[in-house]
Design an enzyme around this catalytic site. Structure first.
Site, PDB file in Angstrom:
ATOM      1  N   THR A 164      71.894  20.727  21.523  1.00 31.53           N
ATOM      2  CA  THR A 164      71.775  20.709  20.070  1.00 31.53           C
ATOM      3  C   THR A 164      72.834  21.655  19.575  1.00 31.53           C
ATOM      4  O   THR A 164      73.148  22.610  20.276  1.00 31.53           O
ATOM      5  CB  THR A 164      70.384  21.279  19.679  1.00 31.53           C
ATOM      6  OG1 THR A 164      69.388  20.343  20.029  1.00 31.53           O
ATOM      7  CG2 THR A 164      70.272  21.613  18.207  1.00 31.53           C
ATOM      8  N   ARG A 220      59.489  10.544  18.710  1.00 31.10           N
ATOM      9  CA  ARG A 220      59.375  11.954  19.104  1.00 31.10           C
ATOM     10  C   ARG A 220      60.307  12.846  18.263  1.00 31.10           C
ATOM     11  O   ARG A 220      61.477  12.544  18.074  1.00 31.10           O
ATOM     12  CB  ARG A 220      59.729  12.093  20.583  1.00 31.10           C
ATOM     13  CG  ARG A 220      59.711  13.534  21.120  1.00 31.10           C
ATOM     14  CD  ARG A 220      61.073  14.182  21.096  1.00 31.10           C
ATOM     15  NE  ARG A 220      61.052  15.532  21.692  1.00 31.10           N
ATOM     16  CZ  ARG A 220      62.041  16.396  21.610  1.00 31.10           C
ATOM     17  NH1 ARG A 220      63.144  16.084  20.969  1.00 31.10           N
ATOM     18  NH2 ARG A 220      61.946  17.576  22.173  1.00 31.10           N
ATOM     19  N   GLY A 254      61.598  16.929  18.003  1.00 35.20           N
ATOM     20  CA  GLY A 254      61.584  18.244  18.634  1.00 35.20           C
ATOM     21  C   GLY A 254      61.550  19.331  17.577  1.00 35.20           C
ATOM     22  O   GLY A 254      61.095  19.132  16.452  1.00 35.20           O
ATOM     23  N   ASP A 255      62.079  20.467  17.942  1.00 36.22           N
ATOM     24  CA  ASP A 255      62.081  21.620  17.043  1.00 36.22           C
ATOM     25  C   ASP A 255      63.201  21.563  16.006  1.00 36.22           C
ATOM     26  O   ASP A 255      63.110  22.188  14.947  1.00 36.22           O
ATOM     27  CB  ASP A 255      62.275  22.901  17.864  1.00 36.22           C
ATOM     28  CG  ASP A 255      63.591  22.880  18.650  1.00 36.22           C
ATOM     29  OD1 ASP A 255      63.890  21.826  19.265  1.00 36.22           O
ATOM     30  OD2 ASP A 255      64.320  23.878  18.650  1.00 36.22           O
ATOM     31  N   THR A 269      67.798  26.108  20.881  1.00 34.18           N
ATOM     32  CA  THR A 269      68.133  24.893  21.609  1.00 34.18           C
ATOM     33  C   THR A 269      67.277  24.856  22.870  1.00 34.18           C
ATOM     34  O   THR A 269      66.738  25.869  23.291  1.00 34.18           O
ATOM     35  CB  THR A 269      69.643  24.855  21.943  1.00 34.18           C
ATOM     36  OG1 THR A 269      69.941  23.617  22.606  1.00 34.18           O
ATOM     37  CG2 THR A 269      70.055  26.001  22.840  1.00 34.18           C
ATOM     38  N   GLY A 270      67.164  23.676  23.432  1.00 27.20           N
ATOM     39  CA  GLY A 270      66.347  23.545  24.626  1.00 27.20           C
ATOM     40  C   GLY A 270      65.109  22.732  24.334  1.00 27.20           C
ATOM     41  O   GLY A 270      65.062  21.978  23.356  1.00 27.20           O
ATOM     42  N   GLY A 281      62.330  21.383  22.844  1.00 26.42           N
ATOM     43  CA  GLY A 281      61.820  21.586  21.499  1.00 26.42           C
ATOM     44  C   GLY A 281      60.330  21.798  21.433  1.00 26.42           C
ATOM     45  O   GLY A 281      59.832  22.580  20.606  1.00 26.42           O
TER      46      GLY A 281
HETATM   47  N1  ASP Z   1      65.874  21.275  20.894  1.00 28.77           N
HETATM   48  C1  ASP Z   1      66.254  19.887  21.007  1.00 28.77           C
HETATM   49  C2  ASP Z   1      65.017  19.031  20.969  1.00 28.77           C
HETATM   50  O1  ASP Z   1      64.037  19.377  21.576  1.00 28.77           O
HETATM   51  C3  ASP Z   1      67.005  19.570  22.229  1.00 28.77           C
HETATM   52  C4  ASP Z   1      67.988  20.594  22.708  1.00 28.77           C
HETATM   53  O2  ASP Z   1      68.376  21.495  22.032  1.00 28.77           O
HETATM   54  O3  ASP Z   1      68.412  20.524  23.849  1.00 28.77           O
HETATM   55  O4  ASP Z   1      65.064  17.992  20.366  1.00 28.77           O
END
Ligand code: ASP
Length: 338
Positions: free
Chosen positions: A198, A226, A228-229, A249-250, A252
């Site tokens: 992200t 779906r 995410g965050d 990021t990561g 979510g």
């Molecule tokens: N945070 C993002 C999500 O969960 C994905 C990411 O940042 O890797 O949609």
């Protein structure tokens, strides 16, 4: 994203050098303007943001212009060139927040090139904060954003075709330093496992005001619908002009569980540095996840009103870009816990 360098990279912006106040730990000097953003795509994004900031522009304009670069590029995980959901459809999430706590967000937006700009319009032109799905697209079209083709990019098509062979739904986020991944390039996405990234960006402008933006296609091959965050104010992004700004990021789902970016800002309000605040938020996720924490990645980055910055992640492999002068656009390895 491109190669994940594990060293500090200096990227010259090729512009004349502007003076900025030197910044040493907890002195009273404020480093501004400054912009930071997630992952190595942040180098190019920061460059565009810096063009706004260096002229005394508003942080809000900088964080929009910055992440638009990533949305326009061929990227596994941001913009219309990104990997689709498991039905083969690219759906985009984005949010933006300014110094007045104005905020806007779009989620599950299809066929619109710049979700971050639509999020800004939601903020500026509607009485709402979030628009999703068809309603978000309808609003974007009414605002004059063109409807793009629904065709997948070549890289995304290749990745999706590969993924379909097993059609395994893996909500577990990849860990960047797993040997099998190697340096990432979209064309090398051949194991169906590189499934996230992200761009989150936060900036402090010359007037001392903060803003932030966050944009993503979310997790590759996610369930249809779906979220995410990243489009959620307080999770993927939070700005408090009295204190600081943070983005995530990561995975979510786990950022949402702790209202991640809001948590980081509140920890800064209590006196923690951006790095300490990001670390504490990461520790909270690890505590909640227990043994499963080793299977996920989450990274936070933050800046405070003094222009101090920091980032922390669960495990090795996360990096972020920091720009605070014409010739200072640095890629910094995130500190990690596991
Ligand atoms: N945070 C993002 C999500 O969960 C994905 C990411 O940042 O890797 O949609």
């Amino acid at each position: 994203m491109h190669s994940r360098r594990r060293f500090l990279q200096l990227g010259s912006l090729g512009l004349g050098t502007l003076p900025f106040l030197s910044f040493k730990g907890n002195t009273s000097a404020v480093r501004k303007p400054i912009v930071i953003s997630t992952w190595d795509a942040g180098i190019a994004a920061n460059k565009a943001a810096w063009e706004v900031l260096r002229k005394g522009g508003r942080a809000l304009d900088a964080v929009e212009a910055g992440v638009m670069v990533t949305e326009s590029s061929q990227n596994c995980c941001v913009g219309l060139g990104a990997n689709p959901d498991r039905e083969g459809i690219v759906t985009l999430d984005a949010c933006i927040m300014d110094e007045f706590a104005n905020c806007g967000s779009v989620a599950a937006l299809e066929r619109i090139k710049h979700p971050i700009s639509v999020a800004r319009r939601v903020m500026e032109k509607t009485p709402h904060v979030m628009l999703v799905g068809q309603g978000a697209q309808q609003f974007a079209l009414a605002e004059g954003f063109p409807l793009e083709e629904s065709k997948l990019s070549d890289d995304a098509q290749k990745n999706y075709t590969e993924w379909l062979k097993k059609s395994e739904y893996k909500p577990v986020i990849n860990i960047e330093n797993r040997k099998e991944h190697g340096p990432f390039a979209p064309s090398r996405f051949d194991n169906g496992e590189w499934n996230h990234d992200t761009i989150g960006m936060v900036a402090l402008d010359a007037n001392g005001n903060l803003s932030g933006s966050c944009t993503t296609s979310g997790m590759a091959f996610k369930m249809r619908g779906r979220l995410g965050d990243s489009p959620i104010i307080g999770a993927g992004l939070f700005v408090d002009n009295e204190v600081g700004a943070a983005t995530a990021t990561g995975q979510g789902e786990d950022v949402i569980r702790i209202a991640g970016s809001h948590t980081v800002v509140e920890l800064m309000r209590q006196g923690l540095s951006p790095e300490q605040a990001c670390k504490k938020a990461v520790e909270r996720i690890i505590r909640i996840k227990g043994a499963k924490a080793k299977d996920i990645q989450v990274g936070f980055i933050a800046i405070n009103k003094r222009g101090e910055y920091g980032g922390y992640c669960i495990q090795k492999g996360f990096n972020y870009a920091v720009c605070y002068a014409d010739d200072k656009n640095l890629l910094v390895d995130g500190k990690y816990i596991l």
